[in-house]
Design a protein around this motif. Structure first.
Motif, mmCIF file in Angstrom:
data_model
loop_
_atom_site.group_PDB
_atom_site.id
_atom_site.type_symbol
_atom_site.label_atom_id
_atom_site.label_comp_id
_atom_site.label_asym_id
_atom_site.label_seq_id
_atom_site.Cartn_x
_atom_site.Cartn_y
_atom_site.Cartn_z
ATOM 1 N N LEU A 43 0.814 -1.230 0.000
ATOM 2 C CA LEU A 43 0.000 0.000 0.000
ATOM 3 C C LEU A 43 0.838 1.267 0.000
ATOM 4 O O LEU A 43 0.352 2.332 -0.393
ATOM 5 C CB LEU A 43 -0.909 0.034 1.243
ATOM 6 C CG LEU A 43 -2.041 -0.961 1.329
ATOM 7 C CD1 LEU A 43 -2.713 -0.868 2.694
ATOM 8 C CD2 LEU A 43 -3.046 -0.742 0.220
ATOM 9 N N THR A 44 2.086 1.172 0.467
ATOM 10 C CA THR A 44 2.856 2.396 0.698
ATOM 11 C C THR A 44 4.147 2.511 -0.102
ATOM 12 O O THR A 44 4.834 3.526 -0.001
ATOM 13 C CB THR A 44 3.182 2.547 2.201
ATOM 14 O OG1 THR A 44 3.928 1.404 2.633
ATOM 15 C CG2 THR A 44 1.903 2.688 3.029
ATOM 16 N N ASP A 45 4.486 1.512 -0.885
ATOM 17 C CA ASP A 45 5.666 1.581 -1.746
ATOM 18 C C ASP A 45 5.180 1.986 -3.142
ATOM 19 O O ASP A 45 4.386 1.269 -3.756
ATOM 20 C CB ASP A 45 6.359 0.217 -1.778
ATOM 21 C CG ASP A 45 7.569 0.214 -2.685
ATOM 22 O OD1 ASP A 45 7.398 0.254 -3.924
ATOM 23 O OD2 ASP A 45 8.694 0.148 -2.154
ATOM 24 N N SER A 46 5.643 3.109 -3.626
ATOM 25 C CA SER A 46 5.161 3.656 -4.898
ATOM 26 C C SER A 46 5.255 2.660 -6.049
ATOM 27 O O SER A 46 4.315 2.518 -6.837
ATOM 28 C CB SER A 46 5.942 4.929 -5.237
ATOM 29 O OG SER A 46 5.514 5.455 -6.472
ATOM 30 N N PHE A 88 3.525 8.523 -5.247
ATOM 31 C CA PHE A 88 3.179 8.419 -3.834
ATOM 32 C C PHE A 88 4.432 8.341 -2.958
ATOM 33 O O PHE A 88 5.431 7.731 -3.325
ATOM 34 C CB PHE A 88 2.338 7.147 -3.610
ATOM 35 C CG PHE A 88 2.006 6.899 -2.163
ATOM 36 C CD1 PHE A 88 0.931 7.525 -1.570
ATOM 37 C CD2 PHE A 88 2.780 6.042 -1.397
ATOM 38 C CE1 PHE A 88 0.624 7.301 -0.225
ATOM 39 C CE2 PHE A 88 2.484 5.805 -0.059
ATOM 40 C CZ PHE A 88 1.406 6.442 0.518
ATOM 41 N N ARG A 89 4.354 8.970 -1.807
ATOM 42 C CA ARG A 89 5.333 8.809 -0.728
ATOM 43 C C ARG A 89 4.555 8.713 0.575
ATOM 44 O O ARG A 89 3.603 9.482 0.770
ATOM 45 C CB ARG A 89 6.305 9.986 -0.656
ATOM 46 C CG ARG A 89 7.347 9.953 -1.768
ATOM 47 C CD ARG A 89 8.347 11.044 -1.615
ATOM 48 N NE ARG A 89 7.658 12.262 -1.178
ATOM 49 C CZ ARG A 89 8.237 13.325 -0.656
ATOM 50 N NH1 ARG A 89 9.517 13.373 -0.504
ATOM 51 N NH2 ARG A 89 7.531 14.377 -0.296
ATOM 52 N N PRO A 96 2.590 12.081 5.667
ATOM 53 C CA PRO A 96 1.377 12.891 5.827
ATOM 54 C C PRO A 96 1.555 14.261 5.178
ATOM 55 O O PRO A 96 2.593 14.906 5.311
ATOM 56 C CB PRO A 96 1.219 13.003 7.345
ATOM 57 C CG PRO A 96 1.882 11.763 7.870
ATOM 58 C CD PRO A 96 3.059 11.546 6.952
ATOM 59 N N GLY A 97 0.537 14.669 4.427
ATOM 60 C CA GLY A 97 0.565 15.949 3.726
ATOM 61 C C GLY A 97 1.140 15.868 2.322
ATOM 62 O O GLY A 97 0.998 16.817 1.545
ATOM 63 N N HIS A 98 1.783 14.731 1.973
ATOM 64 C CA HIS A 98 2.361 14.608 0.632
ATOM 65 C C HIS A 98 1.255 14.584 -0.414
ATOM 66 O O HIS A 98 0.298 13.835 -0.310
ATOM 67 C CB HIS A 98 3.204 13.331 0.526
ATOM 68 C CG HIS A 98 3.726 13.086 -0.855
ATOM 69 N ND1 HIS A 98 4.643 13.906 -1.464
ATOM 70 C CD2 HIS A 98 3.435 12.112 -1.750
ATOM 71 C CE1 HIS A 98 4.907 13.449 -2.664
ATOM 72 N NE2 HIS A 98 4.185 12.361 -2.865
ATOM 73 N N GLU A 121 -3.763 13.361 -1.683
ATOM 74 C CA GLU A 121 -2.941 13.866 -0.592
ATOM 75 C C GLU A 121 -3.033 12.875 0.554
ATOM 76 O O GLU A 121 -4.131 12.416 0.899
ATOM 77 C CB GLU A 121 -3.426 15.236 -0.127
ATOM 78 C CG GLU A 121 -2.623 15.795 1.025
ATOM 79 C CD GLU A 121 -3.129 17.145 1.519
ATOM 80 O OE1 GLU A 121 -2.632 17.603 2.556
ATOM 81 O OE2 GLU A 121 -4.024 17.718 0.880
ATOM 82 N N VAL A 122 -1.899 12.539 1.138
ATOM 83 C CA VAL A 122 -1.884 11.643 2.292
ATOM 84 C C VAL A 122 -2.474 12.406 3.477
ATOM 85 O O VAL A 122 -1.923 13.418 3.906
ATOM 86 C CB VAL A 122 -0.463 11.147 2.617
ATOM 87 C CG1 VAL A 122 -0.478 10.255 3.857
ATOM 88 C CG2 VAL A 122 0.148 10.418 1.424
ATOM 89 N N LEU A 123 -3.598 11.926 3.993
ATOM 90 C CA LEU A 123 -4.288 12.580 5.102
ATOM 91 C C LEU A 123 -3.931 11.955 6.450
ATOM 92 O O LEU A 123 -3.939 12.645 7.471
ATOM 93 C CB LEU A 123 -5.802 12.510 4.903
ATOM 94 C CG LEU A 123 -6.340 13.129 3.616
ATOM 95 C CD1 LEU A 123 -7.836 12.856 3.486
ATOM 96 C CD2 LEU A 123 -6.043 14.620 3.586
ATOM 97 N N GLU A 124 -3.672 10.656 6.431
ATOM 98 C CA GLU A 124 -3.358 9.947 7.683
ATOM 99 C C GLU A 124 -2.474 8.760 7.363
ATOM 100 O O GLU A 124 -2.671 8.072 6.363
ATOM 101 C CB GLU A 124 -4.656 9.468 8.340
ATOM 102 C CG GLU A 124 -4.465 8.731 9.634
ATOM 103 C CD GLU A 124 -5.777 8.229 10.233
ATOM 104 O OE1 GLU A 124 -5.689 7.456 11.206
ATOM 105 O OE2 GLU A 124 -6.863 8.587 9.745
ATOM 106 N N LEU A 125 -1.523 8.521 8.234
ATOM 107 C CA LEU A 125 -0.600 7.399 8.069
ATOM 108 C C LEU A 125 -0.303 6.852 9.454
ATOM 109 O O LEU A 125 0.367 7.510 10.254
ATOM 110 C CB LEU A 125 0.679 7.901 7.394
ATOM 111 C CG LEU A 125 1.678 6.871 6.937
ATOM 112 C CD1 LEU A 125 1.209 6.189 5.660
ATOM 113 C CD2 LEU A 125 3.019 7.547 6.689
ATOM 114 N N ASP A 126 -0.835 5.684 9.763
ATOM 115 C CA ASP A 126 -0.625 5.032 11.049
ATOM 116 C C ASP A 126 -0.145 3.605 10.759
ATOM 117 O O ASP A 126 -0.944 2.663 10.714
ATOM 118 C CB ASP A 126 -1.924 5.033 11.856
ATOM 119 C CG ASP A 126 -1.798 4.317 13.193
ATOM 120 O OD1 ASP A 126 -0.660 4.122 13.663
ATOM 121 O OD2 ASP A 126 -2.845 3.938 13.755
#
Length: 143
Positions: A24-27, A39-40, A43-45, A66-71
């Motif tokens: 989900l998080t590796d471009s 993608f990176r 948060p905020g990217h 835009e990345v809004l949340e990353l947990d």
């Protein structure tokens, strides 16, 4: 569908949460199963996805996000804007046995807008029949 204007899908994946999180998080991995992107996991990217334009729906083929949340490795939320859409995609990962229950919610569609209703139908089917199998295939190829 969990509520009007929201797509809700959940799927069991026979892979640990850390591996699913990576997909989900590796471009580069995200591009394998979803769309080309910049993608990176920050948060905020602000980033974009690129796909086939749909001029009849006022969509130029670019999804502005835009990345809004990353947990990590539990929850990821991003804004999803393109054409007439201003929506939010939320991924939630829950460990289940030796695998992961992955929940997707794509919310914010206007059920009173005919173009958004058509887009909702397209994306609802796409998340279920196109994206999940591609994600499963990408995960199967990861070490």
């Amino acid at each position: 569908m969990s509520e009007p204007g929201a797509i809700a899908v959940d799927q069991f994946l026979a892979h640990p949460p850390a591996k699913v999180w990576r997909a989900l998080t590796d471009s580069d991995l995200l591009a394998r199963w979803l769309m080309p992107n910049d993608f990176r996991p920050v948060p905020g990217h602000r980033f974009t996805f690129h796909t086939t334009p749909r001029p009849a729906q006022g969509f130029d083929g670019i999804v502005h996000c835009e990345v809004l949340e990353l947990d990590a490795p539990h929850r990821l939320r991003w804004a999803w804007r393109g054409g007439r859409l201003d929506t939010v995609v939320t991924w939630s990962l829950v460990p289940e046995g030796r695998g992961t229950r992955l929940f997707l919610e794509h919310a914010g569609f206007d059920p009173d807008d005919p173009v958004q209703r058509r887009t909702f139908t397209l994306l609802d089917g796409g998340w279920r029949s196109h994206v999940w199998p591609r994600l499963s295939q990408a995960l199967a190829g990861l070490a």
